[in-house]
Design a protein around this motif. Structure first.
Motif, PDB file in Angstrom:
ATOM      1  N   MET A 154       0.897  -1.139   0.081  1.00 37.04           N
ATOM      2  CA  MET A 154      -0.021  -0.117   0.021  1.00 37.04           C
ATOM      3  C   MET A 154       0.714   1.214   0.190  1.00 37.04           C
ATOM      4  SD  MET A 154      -3.056   0.990   0.140  1.00 37.04           S
ATOM      5  CE  MET A 154      -3.989   2.617   0.367  1.00 37.04           C
ATOM      6  N   ARG A 155       1.917   1.297   0.810  1.00 39.44           N
ATOM      7  CA  ARG A 155       2.785   2.303   0.983  1.00 39.44           C
ATOM      8  C   ARG A 155       3.467   2.621  -0.587  1.00 39.44           C
ATOM      9  NH1 ARG A 155       8.010   2.198   1.462  1.00 39.44           N
ATOM     10  NH2 ARG A 155       9.318   3.982   2.037  1.00 39.44           N
ATOM     11  N   TYR A 156       3.822   1.828  -1.239  1.00 39.55           N
ATOM     12  CA  TYR A 156       4.347   1.783  -2.568  1.00 39.55           C
ATOM     13  C   TYR A 156       3.427   2.533  -3.307  1.00 39.55           C
ATOM     14  CZ  TYR A 156       6.982   0.750  -6.856  1.00 39.55           C
ATOM     15  OH  TYR A 156       7.545   1.066  -8.000  1.00 39.55           O
ATOM     16  N   ALA A 157       2.218   1.959  -3.513  1.00 41.61           N
ATOM     17  CA  ALA A 157       1.274   2.632  -4.047  1.00 41.61           C
ATOM     18  C   ALA A 157       0.777   4.057  -3.947  1.00 41.61           C
ATOM     19  CB  ALA A 157       0.141   1.716  -4.088  1.00 41.61           C
ATOM     20  N   VAL A 158       0.742   4.236  -2.658  1.00 40.66           N
ATOM     21  CA  VAL A 158       0.624   5.842  -2.434  1.00 40.66           C
ATOM     22  C   VAL A 158       1.761   6.460  -2.860  1.00 40.66           C
ATOM     23  CG1 VAL A 158       0.163   7.224  -0.404  1.00 40.66           C
ATOM     24  CG2 VAL A 158      -1.034   5.169  -0.534  1.00 40.66           C
ATOM     25  N   VAL A 159       2.966   6.106  -2.809  1.00 41.43           N
ATOM     26  CA  VAL A 159       4.295   7.050  -2.896  1.00 41.43           C
ATOM     27  C   VAL A 159       4.394   7.186  -4.325  1.00 41.43           C
ATOM     28  CG1 VAL A 159       6.654   7.207  -2.701  1.00 41.43           C
ATOM     29  CG2 VAL A 159       5.073   6.663  -0.789  1.00 41.43           C
ATOM     30  N   TYR A 160       4.268   6.179  -5.291  1.00 39.59           N
ATOM     31  CA  TYR A 160       4.418   6.009  -6.435  1.00 39.59           C
ATOM     32  C   TYR A 160       3.556   6.032  -7.402  1.00 39.59           C
ATOM     33  CZ  TYR A 160       9.053   4.976  -4.931  1.00 39.59           C
ATOM     34  OH  TYR A 160      10.343   4.878  -4.202  1.00 39.59           O
ATOM     35  N   ASP A 161       2.107   6.073  -7.101  1.00 42.74           N
ATOM     36  CA  ASP A 161       1.002   6.283  -7.991  1.00 42.74           C
ATOM     37  C   ASP A 161       0.094   7.350  -7.530  1.00 42.74           C
ATOM     38  OD1 ASP A 161      -0.821   5.799  -9.942  1.00 42.74           O
ATOM     39  OD2 ASP A 161      -1.409   3.663  -9.301  1.00 42.74           O
ATOM     40  N   PHE A 162       0.374   8.499  -8.271  1.00 45.72           N
ATOM     41  CA  PHE A 162      -0.386   9.713  -7.910  1.00 45.72           C
ATOM     42  C   PHE A 162      -2.054   9.328  -7.939  1.00 45.72           C
ATOM     43  CE2 PHE A 162      -2.856  13.422  -9.199  1.00 45.72           C
ATOM     44  CZ  PHE A 162      -2.350  14.342  -7.975  1.00 45.72           C
ATOM     45  N   SER A 163      -2.420   8.665  -8.596  1.00 42.42           N
ATOM     46  CA  SER A 163      -3.969   8.166  -8.791  1.00 42.42           C
ATOM     47  C   SER A 163      -4.592   7.675  -7.496  1.00 42.42           C
ATOM     48  CB  SER A 163      -4.465   7.214 -10.061  1.00 42.42           C
ATOM     49  OG  SER A 163      -3.748   6.211  -9.848  1.00 42.42           O
ATOM     50  N   VAL A 164      -3.528   6.900  -6.854  1.00 43.46           N
ATOM     51  CA  VAL A 164      -3.897   6.318  -5.569  1.00 43.46           C
ATOM     52  C   VAL A 164      -3.824   7.325  -4.508  1.00 43.46           C
ATOM     53  CG1 VAL A 164      -3.327   4.241  -3.910  1.00 43.46           C
ATOM     54  CG2 VAL A 164      -3.312   3.750  -6.218  1.00 43.46           C
ATOM     55  N   ALA A 165      -2.749   8.017  -4.304  1.00 45.07           N
ATOM     56  CA  ALA A 165      -2.403   9.043  -3.526  1.00 45.07           C
ATOM     57  C   ALA A 165      -3.231  10.117  -3.293  1.00 45.07           C
ATOM     58  CB  ALA A 165      -0.895   9.627  -3.698  1.00 45.07           C
ATOM     59  N   TYR A 166      -3.896  10.716  -4.325  1.00 45.79           N
ATOM     60  CA  TYR A 166      -4.868  11.853  -4.263  1.00 45.79           C
ATOM     61  C   TYR A 166      -6.169  11.323  -3.818  1.00 45.79           C
ATOM     62  CZ  TYR A 166      -7.793  11.275  -8.548  1.00 45.79           C
ATOM     63  OH  TYR A 166      -8.378  11.054  -9.472  1.00 45.79           O
ATOM     64  N   LYS A 167      -6.568  10.170  -4.338  1.00 44.72           N
ATOM     65  CA  LYS A 167      -7.768   9.596  -3.598  1.00 44.72           C
ATOM     66  C   LYS A 167      -7.884   9.471  -2.146  1.00 44.72           C
ATOM     67  CE  LYS A 167      -8.964   8.105  -8.235  1.00 44.72           C
ATOM     68  NZ  LYS A 167      -8.325   7.342  -9.302  1.00 44.72           N
ATOM     69  N   CYS A 168      -6.698   8.831  -1.606  1.00 46.01           N
ATOM     70  CA  CYS A 168      -6.516   8.663  -0.218  1.00 46.01           C
ATOM     71  C   CYS A 168      -6.624  10.021   0.414  1.00 46.01           C
ATOM     72  CB  CYS A 168      -5.161   8.023   0.005  1.00 46.01           C
ATOM     73  SG  CYS A 168      -5.038   6.336  -0.390  1.00 46.01           S
ATOM     74  N   VAL A 169      -6.022  10.957  -0.006  1.00 45.80           N
ATOM     75  CA  VAL A 169      -6.031  12.365   0.314  1.00 45.80           C
ATOM     76  C   VAL A 169      -7.391  12.900   0.609  1.00 45.80           C
ATOM     77  CG1 VAL A 169      -5.327  14.790   0.164  1.00 45.80           C
ATOM     78  CG2 VAL A 169      -3.564  12.835   0.020  1.00 45.80           C
ATOM     79  N   LEU A 170      -8.142  12.698  -0.424  1.00 50.34           N
ATOM     80  CA  LEU A 170      -9.647  13.039  -0.369  1.00 50.34           C
ATOM     81  C   LEU A 170     -10.462  12.248   0.208  1.00 50.34           C
ATOM     82  CD1 LEU A 170     -10.250  13.455  -4.276  1.00 50.34           C
ATOM     83  CD2 LEU A 170      -9.980  15.327  -2.571  1.00 50.34           C
ATOM     84  N   SER A 171     -10.086  11.038   0.623  1.00 50.15           N
ATOM     85  CA  SER A 171     -10.768  10.157   1.404  1.00 50.15           C
ATOM     86  C   SER A 171     -10.864  10.232   3.100  1.00 50.15           C
ATOM     87  CB  SER A 171     -10.861   8.524   1.175  1.00 50.15           C
ATOM     88  OG  SER A 171     -11.106   8.198  -0.022  1.00 50.15           O
TER      89      SER A 171
END
Length: 103
Positions: free
Chosen positions: A1-18
Motif C-alpha cells: 500500500m505504501r508503494y502505491a501511495v508514494v509512486y502512484d498519484f491516482s492512488v495518493a490523491y484519492k487517499c487524501v480526499l477520502s
C-alpha cells in the motif's frame, strides 16, 4: 500500500480526499457512513492497484503494440472506472450529508 501511495498519484490523491471524509464520519459517530466510505475507498484502491499491476505486467510481457494487450488494459481501466464512480457517489453523498448536518 505504501508503494502505491508514494509512486502512484491516482492512488495518493484519492487517499487524501477520502481521509477527511472518513475522519468527519468518525468524529460525528456516523458508523454506517464511516463504513460506507471505508468500503468504497477500499474498493477503489483495490481496483487502482490491480489496474496498475495489470498494466505493468502487460508492459513487461509485451513492450510493443499488441491489440490483445490493449484490450486487456482497457478492460482493467474500465473496472477501475466503475470502482471510481462508486467511490465518487459515496463520497459525494457523505459530503452532502455532513454539510447538511453542519448547517
Amino acid at each position: 500500500m505504501r508503494y502505491a501511495v508514494v509512486y502512484d498519484f491516482s492512488v495518493a490523491y484519492k487517499c487524501v480526499l477520502s481521509v477527511p471524509v472518513l475522519a468527519a464520519c468518525f468524529y460525528y459517530r456516523q458508523w454506517l457512513d464511516f463504513l460506507s466510505v471505508f468500503a468504497a475507498t477500499g474498493l477503489m484502491l483495490i481496483a487502482e492497484m490491480f489496474n496498475t499491476t495489470i498494466e505493468a505486467l502487460c508492459d513487461f510481457v509485451e513492450s510493443g503494440h499488441n491489440d490483445k494487450i490493449r484490450i486487456i488494459k482497457d478492460i482493467s481501466a474500465a473496472a477501475t472506472g466503475i470502482a471510481i464512480l462508486i467511490w465518487i457517489a459515496v463520497i459525494g453523498a457523505e459530503l452532502n450529508r455532513l454539510w447538511q448536518a453542519l448547517t
